[in-house]
Design an enzyme around this catalytic site. Sequence first.
Site, short mmCIF file in Angstrom:
data_model
loop_
_atom_site.label_atom_id
_atom_site.label_comp_id
_atom_site.label_asym_id
_atom_site.label_seq_id
_atom_site.Cartn_x
_atom_site.Cartn_y
_atom_site.Cartn_z
N ARG A 181 0.86 -1.18 0.00
CA ARG A 181 0.00 0.00 0.00
C ARG A 181 0.90 1.22 0.00
O ARG A 181 2.01 1.19 0.53
CB ARG A 181 -0.90 0.01 1.24
N LYS A 205 -1.75 -2.58 8.05
CA LYS A 205 -2.97 -2.18 8.77
C LYS A 205 -3.04 -2.92 10.10
O LYS A 205 -2.67 -4.08 10.21
CB LYS A 205 -4.21 -2.50 7.93
N HIS A 276 -2.70 2.17 -6.23
CA HIS A 276 -3.32 0.89 -5.89
C HIS A 276 -3.42 -0.02 -7.12
O HIS A 276 -3.54 -1.23 -6.98
CB HIS A 276 -4.70 1.13 -5.28
N ARG A 279 -0.74 -2.47 -6.97
CA ARG A 279 -1.04 -3.53 -5.98
C ARG A 279 -2.01 -4.55 -6.60
O ARG A 279 -1.82 -5.76 -6.46
CB ARG A 279 -1.64 -2.88 -4.73
N HIS A 302 -3.61 -8.97 3.57
CA HIS A 302 -5.06 -8.97 3.70
C HIS A 302 -5.47 -9.75 4.96
O HIS A 302 -4.98 -10.86 5.18
CB HIS A 302 -5.73 -9.63 2.49
N TYR A 311 -9.21 -11.02 -6.79
CA TYR A 311 -8.27 -11.03 -7.91
C TYR A 311 -8.39 -12.28 -8.76
O TYR A 311 -7.91 -12.30 -9.89
CB TYR A 311 -6.83 -10.89 -7.38
#
Length: 330
Positions: A181, A205, A276, A279, A302, A311
């Site tokens: 990110r 995150k 992004h 990514r 994730h 994806y």
Amino acid sequence: MSTRHPDSGTPEIGPEQLQVLEDYLGYLLYQRGRSENTVRAYESDLRSLLGYLAGRSAAGLDQVRIEHLRGWLGHLQDAGLGRTSMARKISAAKNFFAWTLREKLLDEDPALRLQAPKKERRLPQVLQPSQVERLLRDIKIPQPVARAESGGAADLPSEREAAVAVRNQVIGEILYASGLRISELVTLDVADVDFERRALRVLGKGNKERMVPFGLPAQRALQLWLDHARPVLATDASDRALLLGVRGGRLNVRQARDVIAKALHKLGDTAASGPHALRHTVATHLLDGGADLRAVQEFLGHSSLATTQLYTHVSVDRLRQSYRQAHPRA
């Protein structure tokens, strides 16, 4: 973190509600470890809600009912707010009132039955390998600038401009090599680069740390940056930051995003518009190459496998290949 600047035309929020909001934002920042950007988004959403309630005789949180919240959503919908933005505001309201209930500020949660609209499932924009090659080739070319003393003619790039071009190359190579990110990229320190294992230590995150690999092109760009280009831009303000702005401070999210946005715009044959996209691209290319879905989940950081599974819907070529291999009548 200020909550004392109500939006123009919005009824003023009472001091008690402002204090509750301030406490909640502090909880998100210091106890839940949410990023400052996330907390600012929550503040904006909740100020919208509290301002609406203040104008509907429901300024006290104990006076709020589900009808008030539905009225707020109707007001936002009439203003043309999109489905994704609506869902985010509903989530902010539900989390806020759930917290007030846990803190015993309310006896019941008025947002318990508040329903979020179904999110539109959009497939991400993904670059083709040839587009990635062009982007990474062009992003590292220093841009000559017009100088007043040469009558406006373009001179060769200065040492600093050449250093910025190397930095831009590192941004592109790392984003594609490691799928970071943009916020993870700019928080990297020099010590987070492990050349021996060819990996980056990334704080993602929720303050979750992971090790992410990178390839030889990214390694070469990083070594060129650290050995020759970074010292050109470095100042006393640089500290441990891996990537620097033109004034020597740590590169920020906006600056890094602009680098990639301009490079994508220059391609001219893609609708992808921000970092992004790289990514999304690396995730899709990994799965196209046969990478395990859970390995890609770990690679991207994730928390949910469902996010990574998006994806698997991107590549028609991969689907066709699997179909030809597995279906008896292909």
